[in-house]
Design a protein around this motif. Sequence first.
Motif, PDB file in Angstrom:
ATOM      1  N   LEU A 157       1.325   4.236  -2.797  1.00  0.00           N
ATOM      2  CA  LEU A 157       1.200   5.644  -2.426  1.00  0.00           C
ATOM      3  C   LEU A 157       2.427   6.432  -2.877  1.00  0.00           C
ATOM      4  O   LEU A 157       2.305   7.544  -3.407  1.00  0.00           O
ATOM      5  CB  LEU A 157       1.005   5.777  -0.916  1.00  0.00           C
ATOM      6  N   ALA A 158       3.603   5.850  -2.697  1.00  0.00           N
ATOM      7  CA  ALA A 158       4.835   6.519  -3.119  1.00  0.00           C
ATOM      8  C   ALA A 158       4.843   6.742  -4.630  1.00  0.00           C
ATOM      9  O   ALA A 158       5.211   7.822  -5.109  1.00  0.00           O
ATOM     10  CB  ALA A 158       6.054   5.698  -2.700  1.00  0.00           C
ATOM     11  N   THR A 159       4.412   5.741  -5.378  1.00  0.00           N
ATOM     12  CA  THR A 159       4.358   5.869  -6.839  1.00  0.00           C
ATOM     13  C   THR A 159       3.397   6.975  -7.249  1.00  0.00           C
ATOM     14  O   THR A 159       3.724   7.818  -8.090  1.00  0.00           O
ATOM     15  CB  THR A 159       3.933   4.532  -7.475  1.00  0.00           C
ATOM     16  N   SER A 160       2.220   6.991  -6.633  1.00  0.00           N
ATOM     17  CA  SER A 160       1.224   8.029  -6.943  1.00  0.00           C
ATOM     18  C   SER A 160       1.751   9.414  -6.600  1.00  0.00           C
ATOM     19  O   SER A 160       1.588  10.359  -7.374  1.00  0.00           O
ATOM     20  CB  SER A 160      -0.070   7.774  -6.174  1.00  0.00           C
ATOM     21  N   ARG A 161       2.375   9.526  -5.440  1.00  0.00           N
ATOM     22  CA  ARG A 161       2.893  10.820  -5.005  1.00  0.00           C
ATOM     23  C   ARG A 161       4.010  11.285  -5.933  1.00  0.00           C
ATOM     24  O   ARG A 161       4.078  12.456  -6.312  1.00  0.00           O
ATOM     25  CB  ARG A 161       3.398  10.725  -3.565  1.00  0.00           C
ATOM     26  N   ALA A 162       4.893  10.370  -6.316  1.00  0.00           N
ATOM     27  CA  ALA A 162       5.999  10.722  -7.209  1.00  0.00           C
ATOM     28  C   ALA A 162       5.471  11.224  -8.547  1.00  0.00           C
ATOM     29  O   ALA A 162       6.003  12.184  -9.115  1.00  0.00           O
ATOM     30  CB  ALA A 162       6.921   9.521  -7.401  1.00  0.00           C
ATOM     31  N   MET A 163       4.430  10.590  -9.045  1.00  0.00           N
ATOM     32  CA  MET A 163       3.848  11.022 -10.318  1.00  0.00           C
ATOM     33  C   MET A 163       3.140  12.367 -10.173  1.00  0.00           C
ATOM     34  O   MET A 163       3.154  13.182 -11.093  1.00  0.00           O
ATOM     35  CB  MET A 163       2.909   9.959 -10.849  1.00  0.00           C
ATOM     36  N   VAL A 208      13.128  16.965  -8.891  1.00  0.00           N
ATOM     37  CA  VAL A 208      12.380  17.623  -7.829  1.00  0.00           C
ATOM     38  C   VAL A 208      11.660  16.565  -6.976  1.00  0.00           C
ATOM     39  O   VAL A 208      11.226  15.545  -7.470  1.00  0.00           O
ATOM     40  CB  VAL A 208      11.383  18.664  -8.402  1.00  0.00           C
ATOM     41  N   GLY A 209      11.593  16.817  -5.698  1.00  0.00           N
ATOM     42  CA  GLY A 209      10.917  15.913  -4.773  1.00  0.00           C
ATOM     43  C   GLY A 209      10.232  16.726  -3.702  1.00  0.00           C
ATOM     44  O   GLY A 209      10.194  17.949  -3.777  1.00  0.00           O
ATOM     45  N   ASP A 210       9.715  16.059  -2.713  1.00  0.00           N
ATOM     46  CA  ASP A 210       9.153  16.808  -1.605  1.00  0.00           C
ATOM     47  C   ASP A 210       9.330  16.020  -0.320  1.00  0.00           C
ATOM     48  O   ASP A 210       9.688  14.841  -0.331  1.00  0.00           O
ATOM     49  CB  ASP A 210       7.691  17.177  -1.861  1.00  0.00           C
ATOM     50  N   ASP A 211       9.122  16.702   0.780  1.00  0.00           N
ATOM     51  CA  ASP A 211       9.338  16.094   2.091  1.00  0.00           C
ATOM     52  C   ASP A 211       8.399  14.925   2.351  1.00  0.00           C
ATOM     53  O   ASP A 211       8.794  13.937   2.958  1.00  0.00           O
ATOM     54  CB  ASP A 211       9.187  17.147   3.192  1.00  0.00           C
ATOM     55  N   MET A 212       7.165  15.030   1.886  1.00  0.00           N
ATOM     56  CA  MET A 212       6.216  13.944   2.103  1.00  0.00           C
ATOM     57  C   MET A 212       6.671  12.679   1.381  1.00  0.00           C
ATOM     58  O   MET A 212       6.646  11.586   1.954  1.00  0.00           O
ATOM     59  CB  MET A 212       4.810  14.316   1.632  1.00  0.00           C
ATOM     60  N   LEU A 213       7.121  12.818   0.144  1.00  0.00           N
ATOM     61  CA  LEU A 213       7.585  11.658  -0.610  1.00  0.00           C
ATOM     62  C   LEU A 213       8.806  11.033   0.055  1.00  0.00           C
ATOM     63  O   LEU A 213       8.903   9.807   0.172  1.00  0.00           O
ATOM     64  CB  LEU A 213       7.896  12.040  -2.057  1.00  0.00           C
ATOM     65  N   SER A 214       9.705  11.862   0.541  1.00  0.00           N
ATOM     66  CA  SER A 214      10.880  11.345   1.252  1.00  0.00           C
ATOM     67  C   SER A 214      10.468  10.562   2.491  1.00  0.00           C
ATOM     68  O   SER A 214      11.008   9.490   2.776  1.00  0.00           O
ATOM     69  CB  SER A 214      11.808  12.488   1.649  1.00  0.00           C
ATOM     70  N   ALA A 215       9.489  11.087   3.219  1.00  0.00           N
ATOM     71  CA  ALA A 215       9.004  10.401   4.418  1.00  0.00           C
ATOM     72  C   ALA A 215       8.305   9.086   4.055  1.00  0.00           C
ATOM     73  O   ALA A 215       8.438   8.093   4.775  1.00  0.00           O
ATOM     74  CB  ALA A 215       8.063  11.318   5.199  1.00  0.00           C
ATOM     75  N   ILE A 216       7.577   9.075   2.950  1.00  0.00           N
ATOM     76  CA  ILE A 216       6.917   7.852   2.499  1.00  0.00           C
ATOM     77  C   ILE A 216       7.958   6.792   2.157  1.00  0.00           C
ATOM     78  O   ILE A 216       7.823   5.627   2.540  1.00  0.00           O
ATOM     79  CB  ILE A 216       5.983   8.132   1.300  1.00  0.00           C
ATOM     80  N   TYR A 217       9.006   7.188   1.450  1.00  0.00           N
ATOM     81  CA  TYR A 217      10.071   6.236   1.106  1.00  0.00           C
ATOM     82  C   TYR A 217      10.753   5.707   2.373  1.00  0.00           C
ATOM     83  O   TYR A 217      11.082   4.528   2.467  1.00  0.00           O
ATOM     84  CB  TYR A 217      11.114   6.880   0.197  1.00  0.00           C
ATOM     85  N   ARG A 243       0.823  -1.215   0.000  1.00  0.00           N
ATOM     86  CA  ARG A 243       0.000   0.000   0.000  1.00  0.00           C
ATOM     87  C   ARG A 243       0.853   1.260   0.000  1.00  0.00           C
ATOM     88  O   ARG A 243       0.588   2.202  -0.741  1.00  0.00           O
ATOM     89  CB  ARG A 243      -0.937   0.012   1.216  1.00  0.00           C
ATOM     90  N   ILE A 244       1.890   1.266   0.825  1.00  0.00           N
ATOM     91  CA  ILE A 244       2.716   2.471   0.892  1.00  0.00           C
ATOM     92  C   ILE A 244       3.563   2.616  -0.365  1.00  0.00           C
ATOM     93  O   ILE A 244       3.844   3.731  -0.814  1.00  0.00           O
ATOM     94  CB  ILE A 244       3.558   2.527   2.186  1.00  0.00           C
ATOM     95  N   GLY A 245       3.933   1.493  -0.983  1.00  0.00           N
ATOM     96  CA  GLY A 245       4.649   1.547  -2.261  1.00  0.00           C
ATOM     97  C   GLY A 245       3.790   2.173  -3.348  1.00  0.00           C
ATOM     98  O   GLY A 245       4.262   2.994  -4.145  1.00  0.00           O
ATOM     99  N   GLY A 254      11.374   1.193   6.299  1.00  0.00           N
ATOM    100  CA  GLY A 254      11.155   0.682   7.647  1.00  0.00           C
ATOM    101  C   GLY A 254      10.233  -0.524   7.665  1.00  0.00           C
ATOM    102  O   GLY A 254      10.477  -1.505   8.376  1.00  0.00           O
ATOM    103  N   LEU A 255       9.174  -0.482   6.860  1.00  0.00           N
ATOM    104  CA  LEU A 255       8.253  -1.609   6.782  1.00  0.00           C
ATOM    105  C   LEU A 255       8.920  -2.840   6.176  1.00  0.00           C
ATOM    106  O   LEU A 255       8.706  -3.960   6.632  1.00  0.00           O
ATOM    107  CB  LEU A 255       7.010  -1.235   5.972  1.00  0.00           C
ATOM    108  N   LYS A 256       9.729  -2.618   5.148  1.00  0.00           N
ATOM    109  CA  LYS A 256      10.443  -3.749   4.537  1.00  0.00           C
ATOM    110  C   LYS A 256      11.396  -4.388   5.542  1.00  0.00           C
ATOM    111  O   LYS A 256      11.520  -5.614   5.606  1.00  0.00           O
ATOM    112  CB  LYS A 256      11.191  -3.306   3.291  1.00  0.00           C
TER     113      LYS A 256
END
Length: 79
Positions: A33-39, A49-58, A29-31, A63-65
């Motif tokens: 979400l990361a893909t959607s956010r990155a797009m 370009v990136g953002d803090d939320m995407l970095s936190a999601i990654y 699920r979080i993977g 951590g989950l892995k």
Amino acid sequence: MNNLSFGDTVGSAAELGALADTIDQCCQRIGSLATSRAMAIRHDSNPDVGDDMLSAIYEAERGLKNAHRLVVRAARLGR
């Protein structure tokens, strides 16, 4: 909380297996979400370009892995 007895290795291993499945589902699920956010934040003019939320999601995904790997390892020790 489960009422497994302290020495119930088989029951503990089964519970850990179930937890590993749940953690794996969270990873998926979080993977996604990361893909959607990155797009959503992608800029053709600046592909780095990136953002803090995407970095936190990654970070959460990593951590989950790691948690999944450790719980699977613990379950295997109980067999």
